[in-house]
Structure formats: structure tokens, C-alpha cells
Scaffold this motif. Structure first.
Motif, PDB file in Angstrom:
ATOM      1  N   LEU A   1       0.872  -1.172   0.000  1.00 28.73           N
ATOM      2  CA  LEU A   1       0.000   0.000   0.000  1.00 28.73           C
ATOM      3  C   LEU A   1       0.905   1.217   0.000  1.00 28.73           C
ATOM      4  CD1 LEU A   1      -2.764   1.439   0.420  1.00 28.73           C
ATOM      5  CD2 LEU A   1      -2.330   1.239   2.878  1.00 28.73           C
ATOM      6  N   ASN A   2       0.728   2.094  -0.979  1.00 27.26           N
ATOM      7  CA  ASN A   2       1.551   3.298  -1.124  1.00 27.26           C
ATOM      8  C   ASN A   2       0.619   4.497  -1.081  1.00 27.26           C
ATOM      9  OD1 ASN A   2       2.987   5.508  -2.190  1.00 27.26           O
ATOM     10  ND2 ASN A   2       4.242   4.198  -3.490  1.00 27.26           N
ATOM     11  N   VAL A   3       0.678   5.272   0.017  1.00 28.13           N
ATOM     12  CA  VAL A   3      -0.201   6.426   0.212  1.00 28.13           C
ATOM     13  C   VAL A   3       0.625   7.696   0.052  1.00 28.13           C
ATOM     14  CG1 VAL A   3      -1.803   7.602   1.761  1.00 28.13           C
ATOM     15  CG2 VAL A   3      -1.560   5.098   1.876  1.00 28.13           C
ATOM     16  N   CYS A   4       0.209   8.568  -0.847  1.00 32.83           N
ATOM     17  CA  CYS A   4       0.906   9.832  -1.059  1.00 32.83           C
ATOM     18  C   CYS A   4       0.428  10.832  -0.004  1.00 32.83           C
ATOM     19  CB  CYS A   4       0.632  10.357  -2.463  1.00 32.83           C
ATOM     20  SG  CYS A   4       1.564  11.846  -2.849  1.00 32.83           S
ATOM     21  N   LEU A   5       1.275  11.085   0.989  1.00 30.63           N
ATOM     22  CA  LEU A   5       0.930  12.031   2.052  1.00 30.63           C
ATOM     23  C   LEU A   5       1.224  13.458   1.612  1.00 30.63           C
ATOM     24  CD1 LEU A   5       2.462  10.116   5.087  1.00 30.63           C
ATOM     25  CD2 LEU A   5       0.095  10.079   4.293  1.00 30.63           C
ATOM     26  N   GLY A   6       2.356  13.638   0.919  1.00 29.77           N
ATOM     27  CA  GLY A   6       2.751  14.955   0.451  1.00 29.77           C
ATOM     28  C   GLY A   6       2.939  15.931   1.600  1.00 29.77           C
ATOM     29  N   THR A   7       3.734  16.939   1.397  1.00 29.77           N
ATOM     30  CA  THR A   7       3.869  18.024   2.366  1.00 29.77           C
ATOM     31  C   THR A   7       3.667  19.362   1.671  1.00 29.77           C
ATOM     32  OG1 THR A   7       6.265  18.045   2.056  1.00 29.77           O
ATOM     33  CG2 THR A   7       5.408  16.740   3.895  1.00 29.77           C
ATOM     34  N   GLU A   8       3.814  19.352   0.398  1.00 26.69           N
ATOM     35  CA  GLU A   8       3.586  20.544  -0.414  1.00 26.69           C
ATOM     36  C   GLU A   8       3.427  20.078  -1.851  1.00 26.69           C
ATOM     37  OE1 GLU A   8       7.833  22.374  -1.294  1.00 26.69           O
ATOM     38  OE2 GLU A   8       7.604  21.996   0.847  1.00 26.69           O
TER      39      GLU A   8
ATOM     40  N   VAL B   1       6.115  13.035   0.337  1.00 27.81           N
ATOM     41  CA  VAL B   1       6.305  12.019   1.379  1.00 27.81           C
ATOM     42  C   VAL B   1       5.247  10.946   1.154  1.00 27.81           C
ATOM     43  CG1 VAL B   1       6.292  11.535   3.851  1.00 27.81           C
ATOM     44  CG2 VAL B   1       7.185  13.721   3.015  1.00 27.81           C
ATOM     45  N   ASN B   2       5.671   9.691   1.187  1.00 31.81           N
ATOM     46  CA  ASN B   2       4.749   8.578   1.002  1.00 31.81           C
ATOM     47  C   ASN B   2       4.806   7.639   2.206  1.00 31.81           C
ATOM     48  OD1 ASN B   2       5.361   9.588  -1.749  1.00 31.81           O
ATOM     49  ND2 ASN B   2       3.905   8.008  -2.299  1.00 31.81           N
ATOM     50  N   LEU B   3       3.645   7.163   2.603  1.00 33.16           N
ATOM     51  CA  LEU B   3       3.541   6.100   3.601  1.00 33.16           C
ATOM     52  C   LEU B   3       3.493   4.791   2.830  1.00 33.16           C
ATOM     53  CD1 LEU B   3       3.002   4.916   6.443  1.00 33.16           C
ATOM     54  CD2 LEU B   3       0.555   5.255   5.955  1.00 33.16           C
ATOM     55  N   ILE B   4       4.412   3.899   3.135  1.00 34.39           N
ATOM     56  CA  ILE B   4       4.468   2.589   2.497  1.00 34.39           C
ATOM     57  C   ILE B   4       4.129   1.551   3.561  1.00 34.39           C
ATOM     58  CG2 ILE B   4       5.925   0.931   1.262  1.00 34.39           C
ATOM     59  CD1 ILE B   4       5.562   3.634  -0.212  1.00 34.39           C
ATOM     60  N   VAL B   5       3.198   0.666   3.235  1.00 35.59           N
ATOM     61  CA  VAL B   5       2.864  -0.436   4.141  1.00 35.59           C
ATOM     62  C   VAL B   5       3.052  -1.732   3.364  1.00 35.59           C
ATOM     63  CG1 VAL B   5       1.138  -1.482   5.642  1.00 35.59           C
ATOM     64  CG2 VAL B   5       1.170   1.006   5.339  1.00 35.59           C
ATOM     65  N   TRP B   6       4.021  -2.529   3.829  1.00 34.49           N
ATOM     66  CA  TRP B   6       4.230  -3.848   3.250  1.00 34.49           C
ATOM     67  C   TRP B   6       3.354  -4.825   4.015  1.00 34.49           C
ATOM     68  CZ3 TRP B   6      10.294  -4.089   2.930  1.00 34.49           C
ATOM     69  CH2 TRP B   6      10.718  -3.330   1.831  1.00 34.49           C
ATOM     70  N   CYS B   7       2.514  -5.546   3.322  1.00 37.41           N
ATOM     71  CA  CYS B   7       1.604  -6.518   3.923  1.00 37.41           C
ATOM     72  C   CYS B   7       2.038  -7.913   3.494  1.00 37.41           C
ATOM     73  CB  CYS B   7       0.169  -6.253   3.464  1.00 37.41           C
ATOM     74  SG  CYS B   7      -0.368  -4.554   3.756  1.00 37.41           S
ATOM     75  N   ARG B   8       2.182  -8.780   4.478  1.00 33.36           N
ATOM     76  CA  ARG B   8       2.701 -10.113   4.187  1.00 33.36           C
ATOM     77  C   ARG B   8       1.710 -11.193   4.556  1.00 33.36           C
ATOM     78  NH1 ARG B   8       8.167  -8.136   6.781  1.00 33.36           N
ATOM     79  NH2 ARG B   8       9.088  -7.158   4.964  1.00 33.36           N
ATOM     80  N   ASN B   9       1.792 -12.279   3.809  1.00 36.43           N
ATOM     81  CA  ASN B   9       0.951 -13.447   4.015  1.00 36.43           C
ATOM     82  C   ASN B   9       1.888 -14.640   4.202  1.00 36.43           C
ATOM     83  OD1 ASN B   9      -0.555 -15.803   3.625  1.00 36.43           O
ATOM     84  ND2 ASN B   9      -1.910 -14.854   2.126  1.00 36.43           N
ATOM     85  N   PRO B  10       2.254 -14.971   5.459  1.00 35.30           N
ATOM     86  CA  PRO B  10       3.222 -16.045   5.693  1.00 35.30           C
ATOM     87  C   PRO B  10       2.826 -17.380   5.071  1.00 35.30           C
ATOM     88  CG  PRO B  10       2.920 -14.763   7.684  1.00 35.30           C
ATOM     89  CD  PRO B  10       1.871 -14.294   6.699  1.00 35.30           C
ATOM     90  N   ALA B  11       1.550 -17.731   5.091  1.00 36.14           N
ATOM     91  CA  ALA B  11       1.118 -19.008   4.504  1.00 36.14           C
ATOM     92  C   ALA B  11       1.366 -19.014   2.993  1.00 36.14           C
ATOM     93  CB  ALA B  11      -0.357 -19.253   4.803  1.00 36.14           C
ATOM     94  N   TYR B  12       1.101 -17.897   2.340  1.00 33.41           N
ATOM     95  CA  TYR B  12       1.340 -17.782   0.900  1.00 33.41           C
ATOM     96  C   TYR B  12       2.834 -17.896   0.606  1.00 33.41           C
ATOM     97  CZ  TYR B  12       1.099 -15.852  -3.841  1.00 33.41           C
ATOM     98  OH  TYR B  12       1.202 -15.655  -5.196  1.00 33.41           O
ATOM     99  N   ARG B  13       3.674 -17.270   1.455  1.00 34.34           N
ATOM    100  CA  ARG B  13       5.127 -17.352   1.283  1.00 34.34           C
ATOM    101  C   ARG B  13       5.626 -18.779   1.424  1.00 34.34           C
ATOM    102  NH1 ARG B  13       8.678 -12.423   2.898  1.00 34.34           N
ATOM    103  NH2 ARG B  13       7.372 -10.812   2.019  1.00 34.34           N
ATOM    104  N   MET B  14       5.025 -19.521   2.362  1.00 36.71           N
ATOM    105  CA  MET B  14       5.436 -20.913   2.570  1.00 36.71           C
ATOM    106  C   MET B  14       5.143 -21.745   1.323  1.00 36.71           C
ATOM    107  SD  MET B  14       6.581 -21.481   5.742  1.00 36.71           S
ATOM    108  CE  MET B  14       6.095 -23.114   6.206  1.00 36.71           C
ATOM    109  N   LYS B  15       4.102 -21.388   0.612  1.00 34.05           N
ATOM    110  CA  LYS B  15       3.707 -22.138  -0.581  1.00 34.05           C
ATOM    111  C   LYS B  15       4.403 -21.623  -1.841  1.00 34.05           C
ATOM    112  CE  LYS B  15      -0.382 -23.497  -3.191  1.00 34.05           C
ATOM    113  NZ  LYS B  15      -1.812 -23.333  -3.361  1.00 34.05           N
ATOM    114  N   MET B  16       4.428 -20.310  -2.020  1.00 40.84           N
ATOM    115  CA  MET B  16       4.896 -19.711  -3.272  1.00 40.84           C
ATOM    116  C   MET B  16       6.315 -19.145  -3.206  1.00 40.84           C
ATOM    117  SD  MET B  16       2.295 -20.367  -5.044  1.00 40.84           S
ATOM    118  CE  MET B  16       2.705 -19.519  -6.561  1.00 40.84           C
TER     119      MET B  16
END
Length: 154
Positions: A42-49, A106-121
Motif C-alpha cells: 500500500l503506497n499512500v501519497c501524504l505529500g507536504t507541499e 512524502v509517502n507512507l508505504i505499508v508492506w503486507c505479508r501473508n506467511p502461509a502464501y510465502r510458505m507455498k509460493m
């Protein structure tokens, strides 16, 4: 919503890492082609100006490999990131941020992980499965040891 967009990778996102990136002329102005250590980003553009430039570009292919259909010409999607807007994408997709030509973003970056998916893929970043199986086995062993210490009569 993410489960609808990416039913395999985004079905169960149980681990997250959030951080900000800051782009400004005279400092960091771009981010070269890369892929993220996440199933979903998830990439959110917060910006400051107000800023100029800095579009997001998504290329076909994942984890540094070209897709089967790709010709010698890179195919891409270019998005003008605006303050208050968010972009959700597969972390394994190759992408970049173009040069900022004015202002600051300025951007807020949220890395979202799925451990079960990683174990498989495999890992979204490196494609390896082994290190995640080992980490999972170690976590299970640590939980079992903790349980035995806390409940010695079980």
C-alpha cells in the motif's frame, strides 16, 4: 478489498511493516526499479507541499524476471501520484518512482505479508521457500518451549 483484488496473495495478510519515504530535489529524488519484500504493498501519497514529477511506473514481470509475453520493449503503467491518493499493488511487481522535479513528496508505504502464501509460493523478494519454512519451524519450536516452561505439568 485486497482479497478481492489479489485473491491468492492478499487473502490473509497477518504481518505488516510501515515506513515513510521522502523525495525532494537536492536529496533523494527517485527510486530505481525494484520489487518489495511484501505480497501486497500500500503506497499512500501524504505529500507536504505541491510537487512535480515523481510518477509511479509499474513494469510487466515480477521478481526481476520478464513475463512470458514480454517483447524486447518494456511495457508499463504510469501513475501520477497525488496527495491523498493510495495505490495498492503486488509487492513482487517491478516498479519505480520517477524523479521529483520540484517540491517535496512524502509517502507512507505499508508492506503486507501473508506467511502461509510465502510458505507455498516463496518470498515476494527472493522467491525462496526454504528460509520461511526454517523460520516457521523455529517459531513453532520457540512457542512449544515457552509453553512447556509456563506449563510444566502438561
Amino acid at each position: 478489498m485486497v482479497a478481492k483484488l489479489y485473491p491468492k496473495a492478499g487473502h490473509v495478510l497477518t504481518a505488516h511493516r510501515a515506513f515513510t519515504v521522502d523525495y525532494e530535489r537536492g536529496k533523494d529524488t527517485e527510486l530505481r526499479e525494484h520489487y518489495d519484500d511484501a505480497e501486497i504493498t500500500l503506497n499512500v501519497c501524504l505529500g507536504t507541499e505541491d510537487f512535480k514529477g515523481g510518477d509511479l511506473v509499474f513494469f510487466n514481470g515480477v521478481r526481476g524476471f520478464k513475463s512470458q509475453e514480454e517483447s524486447s520493449v518494456k511495457k508499463y503503467l504510469r501513475i501520477k501520484h497525488k496527495i491523498g491518493n493510495a495505490v495498492i499493488h503486488l509487492g513482487s511487481g517491478i516498479h519505480r518512482a520517477l524523479h521529483i522535479t520540484g517540491g517535496r513528496r512524502v509517502n507512507l508505504i505499508v508492506w503486507c505479508r501473508n506467511p502461509a502464501y510465502r510458505m507455498k509460493m516463496g518470498c515476494a523478494l527472493c522467491g525462496k521457500i526454504e528460509r520461511h519454512r526454517l523460520a516457521s519451524d523455529l517459531a513453532d519450536a520457540a512457542a512449544e518451549t515457552k509453553n512447556r516452561i509456563e506449563n510444566p505439568n502438561i
